[in-house]
Design a protein around this motif. Sequence first.
Motif, PDB file in Angstrom:
ATOM      1  N   LYS A 406      21.296  27.219  38.981  1.00 36.92           N
ATOM      2  CA  LYS A 406      20.349  26.455  39.793  1.00 36.92           C
ATOM      3  C   LYS A 406      20.890  26.084  41.172  1.00 36.92           C
ATOM      4  N   SER A 407      22.164  26.305  41.406  1.00 38.00           N
ATOM      5  CA  SER A 407      22.752  25.968  42.709  1.00 38.00           C
ATOM      6  C   SER A 407      22.616  27.086  43.734  1.00 38.00           C
ATOM      7  N   GLY A 408      22.100  28.235  43.299  1.00 43.42           N
ATOM      8  CA  GLY A 408      21.913  29.335  44.244  1.00 43.42           C
ATOM      9  C   GLY A 408      23.208  29.953  44.722  1.00 43.42           C
ATOM     10  N   LEU A 409      24.268  29.801  43.966  1.00 38.39           N
ATOM     11  CA  LEU A 409      25.545  30.436  44.323  1.00 38.39           C
ATOM     12  C   LEU A 409      25.387  31.953  44.302  1.00 38.39           C
ATOM     13  N   ASP A 410      26.099  32.622  45.194  1.00 43.18           N
ATOM     14  CA  ASP A 410      26.055  34.087  45.157  1.00 43.18           C
ATOM     15  C   ASP A 410      27.329  34.693  44.579  1.00 43.18           C
ATOM     16  N   THR A 411      28.386  33.877  44.463  1.00 43.48           N
ATOM     17  CA  THR A 411      29.670  34.432  44.001  1.00 43.48           C
ATOM     18  C   THR A 411      30.424  33.401  43.165  1.00 43.48           C
ATOM     19  N   LEU A 412      30.994  33.859  42.049  1.00 41.23           N
ATOM     20  CA  LEU A 412      31.858  33.032  41.208  1.00 41.23           C
ATOM     21  C   LEU A 412      33.276  33.588  41.249  1.00 41.23           C
ATOM     22  N   TRP A 413      34.209  32.787  41.726  1.00 35.94           N
ATOM     23  CA  TRP A 413      35.633  33.121  41.635  1.00 35.94           C
ATOM     24  C   TRP A 413      36.141  32.431  40.370  1.00 35.94           C
ATOM     25  N   ILE A 414      36.385  33.222  39.341  1.00 39.99           N
ATOM     26  CA  ILE A 414      36.781  32.664  38.048  1.00 39.99           C
ATOM     27  C   ILE A 414      38.268  32.928  37.826  1.00 39.99           C
ATOM     28  N   SER A 415      39.002  31.883  37.543  1.00 40.72           N
ATOM     29  CA  SER A 415      40.450  32.025  37.299  1.00 40.72           C
ATOM     30  C   SER A 415      40.676  32.617  35.911  1.00 40.72           C
ATOM     31  N   LEU A 416      40.410  33.906  35.794  1.00 41.09           N
ATOM     32  CA  LEU A 416      40.626  34.601  34.524  1.00 41.09           C
ATOM     33  C   LEU A 416      42.095  34.939  34.318  1.00 41.09           C
ATOM     34  N   THR A 417      42.813  35.204  35.422  1.00 42.13           N
ATOM     35  CA  THR A 417      44.259  35.445  35.407  1.00 42.13           C
ATOM     36  C   THR A 417      44.654  36.443  34.324  1.00 42.13           C
ATOM     37  N   PRO A 418      44.188  37.688  34.414  1.00 40.55           N
ATOM     38  CA  PRO A 418      44.493  38.674  33.362  1.00 40.55           C
ATOM     39  C   PRO A 418      45.983  38.876  33.111  1.00 40.55           C
ATOM     40  N   ASN A 419      46.802  38.698  34.173  1.00 39.59           N
ATOM     41  CA  ASN A 419      48.236  38.952  33.990  1.00 39.59           C
ATOM     42  C   ASN A 419      48.900  37.998  33.004  1.00 39.59           C
ATOM     43  N   ILE A 420      48.283  36.840  32.746  1.00 40.09           N
ATOM     44  CA  ILE A 420      48.894  35.910  31.793  1.00 40.09           C
ATOM     45  C   ILE A 420      48.792  36.447  30.361  1.00 40.09           C
ATOM     46  N   PHE A 421      47.899  37.458  30.173  1.00 39.07           N
ATOM     47  CA  PHE A 421      47.737  38.085  28.853  1.00 39.07           C
ATOM     48  C   PHE A 421      48.224  39.533  28.799  1.00 39.07           C
ATOM     49  N   TYR A 422      48.172  40.246  29.938  1.00 34.81           N
ATOM     50  CA  TYR A 422      48.351  41.698  29.878  1.00 34.81           C
ATOM     51  C   TYR A 422      49.535  42.232  30.670  1.00 34.81           C
ATOM     52  N   SER A 423      50.258  41.399  31.375  1.00 34.53           N
ATOM     53  CA  SER A 423      51.479  41.838  32.050  1.00 34.53           C
ATOM     54  C   SER A 423      52.572  42.094  31.014  1.00 34.53           C
ATOM     55  N   PRO A 424      53.548  42.973  31.317  1.00 36.00           N
ATOM     56  CA  PRO A 424      54.680  43.170  30.399  1.00 36.00           C
ATOM     57  C   PRO A 424      55.442  41.876  30.116  1.00 36.00           C
ATOM     58  N   ILE A 425      55.345  40.885  31.015  1.00 42.01           N
ATOM     59  CA  ILE A 425      56.034  39.606  30.780  1.00 42.01           C
ATOM     60  C   ILE A 425      55.016  38.483  30.580  1.00 42.01           C
ATOM     61  N   ALA A 426      53.850  38.823  30.061  1.00 40.50           N
ATOM     62  CA  ALA A 426      52.760  37.850  29.913  1.00 40.50           C
ATOM     63  C   ALA A 426      53.191  36.652  29.071  1.00 40.50           C
ATOM     64  N   ARG A 427      52.959  35.466  29.608  1.00 42.57           N
ATOM     65  CA  ARG A 427      53.318  34.240  28.886  1.00 42.57           C
ATOM     66  C   ARG A 427      52.469  34.039  27.638  1.00 42.57           C
ATOM     67  N   CYS A 428      51.213  34.477  27.719  1.00 40.05           N
ATOM     68  CA  CYS A 428      50.298  34.258  26.599  1.00 40.05           C
ATOM     69  C   CYS A 428      49.919  35.554  25.896  1.00 40.05           C
TER      70      CYS A 428
END
Length: 764
Positions: A406-428
């Motif tokens: 309802k706010s009419g936003l055109d873009t969402l920057w979501i802090s998904l941070t894939p590297n925290i799960f999928y990097s070779p040194i991923a913390r999570c």
Amino acid sequence: MKGRCLLVLLIVFTTFFHKTMSAQENMAKQKIIAQKIARQKIALIDTTGREAEIYRPLIDLAQSVGFKTTYIPLDEIMDVPSRQLALEKYDGVMFIFGNEFFAGLRYSSVTHKVLELLKHYAKLPNKLVGLILPALRVDKSMNVVSAFAPVFDTLGVSTPRGQLVFPDLSESGFSVFNNSGVQKTLDAFFYTANTFLTSPLEMRPLNYHTTLNMPHDGVSFYNEAIDQLLEASNIFLSVLPVKQNCSPVVKATLPYGLYWFNPLRNNHIFITNTTLASFSGISESFHVCPTSFDIRREMHSMMQQMLWELKILVKNKDLLQSGSKFRKNILLDQCPPLPASLATVGDINTPVDQENSSGIKKIAWLELVIFDDLEYDLTKVSQTDMIQDKRKRAKKQDLLVDYILKSGLDTLWISLTPNIFYSPIARCGSKVTGKKSAKELQFLDGLSRFTEKLQTRSQELQLDIPKIMVGFELATNLYAPNLPQLYAIDLYGNTYPDLPAPLDRSFWNNEIKLSLGLFLKEWARDEISHGLKIAGVVFDFEMYCRKRTGTFSTTMGFDNYSFQKFLSQKFLGQKNIQQNMGQNFASNTNMQQRQAQLSIHDRVTYLMQNTLSKAYFRFLEQEAESIGKDMGQFFAQKIPDCAVMCYMPSVLINWVYKGLCKGLNTYASPLHLLTFNAEFKTHQDWFKKNKIIANHASVLLLSKVQTPEDYGWVDTTLNHHHGVWLNRFSRFVEDKTRDWTSVEQPQIPELLYMSFLEHIADIK
């Protein structure tokens, strides 16, 4: 009769005397004006960087008062022999120092060269010696001048290391030209300089908005002791500007500099700090730069007045011997008008956002933590409480989705941070190949819940879903035991063990490319994305929770890996490297052994001795651009019409970010910059010059919205920028707190949330 004759003679003599005196005063005034208008050549010696644009407002102000200013960048200082720099040809030289400089005092070739340049120049009579020192947030009782002793000692003085002495200047017959007077003058200078350096602009009362802060109180520079010192006109010491014809808001931020005549060298000393030198430049500080352009112009006027008065004092320091007369003359004096480049800041004929045809204008940064399933300890939480909490969270999820749509936003920057799960040194990430970790499963379940609710609700409301951008936090995995093996080192010898070397391609490949590729495979599953598309990627270039700094600097890039790569390209082969590096390296046949012998100071010394510093920085920037191109090409292959955003605390333009942005821009045009800068339009020429096509969105912290009248923050921001980004949108459904997150929380009542969001939606 005789009386009449005497009276006539007296009248004639008096008239002649007054005319003569008036003529002499006019001549003196004309002489002073001529001195003030006459151009004086000054140089800016930058030990921190290579971009004059950082100091553009200061340079423009200096030019406007008659200082013909030459900017000398770091690589030129390194490459050009001291004799060829010929600093003695300048009427004044201002040395810009950063914290890195002082950390490298013991061994750095650059530090030694700069100190020698300063030492030589500071011996010259009648010259202006400027010291632009780091702004420090410390207790005012601390002796910080001792930390800068190697710089102050070059002035021919002995910098006090212990407690600073407040001088008694009441002694009759006091003079700066006898031994007792000189010492008291030094005491007065160091006491005042220390007070100035321990009360930087960041700590003073700032009764205006910045993009980060609300108006707030602070610690004034002035106190009874300082007032007493400044009244002592016979010590040739003054804070600047003297003429403070400004509003109370701006007056509380003064002074901006310190002038002292050094009787030991018969020359002029000027002190300010790096915050003021770079004030409102392209990398403006969100701690001190006002969002009000009227206040900003007023502060520029006071900086210009400071430089105007400095120019007068350099020509005639004796004016300070009669303090009240000097102040009176200054009050009557007229500083030139602000240069057009600064007088017109904030004046816009066409709102900047109207230049934006990208479809990215109203952006929200958010996290999806509210969509995660929580684990409940049923030994501490009852079944009823758990059910109620789940229902409460589900309502908040629905509410956040409604707010988004309802706010009419055109873009969402979501802090998904894939590297925290999928990097070779991923913390999570999972420690078992082929098996997902519990945190990854929780993340994917929450993401699935979000996309499903967003898709379903958009269809119900018949409202468009904003573009979804995948946000990366670069350093999220860089904690022990996974600190980077190849870490950042600067040319002063400072190491940054929790920052990657900027040119380490394995870092960019693992943390960004590999991680994004694996994440997109998960997103391709309909049960995760529910048919929603990824529109692009956001680089969060602020590296959080680092020990020394959260951003790359100009002086970094002097790790052995980068240096050896430069040599390999420069000399095209190991044999040539051996020949050019000398006998110490030629005797070793093993490349790794040779690399181990090259200390950071060996590398820097080699570049300086062979006038290769400029070439080295050019190489660093080209390599950063190559990394940017590589990532941009990867994004374009993985995400159709991929948009690329870069978040930085301010617009950073050193070789790392300039190179990366130029490279990314090859495949993503325009590049979208998201920063805390309150001003961008005046810096667009720099981007054009460097062939970077960029749109800029400025931040709006939700805490700025306290009443319906504050909804206008959105409109004002869009008038001056291509877009606005809301920090942080997910706070709308979070409970209010009184910790550091409060600056990101809306301050209007919850009942008004929707009216604010509808205001955003109404902006086209």
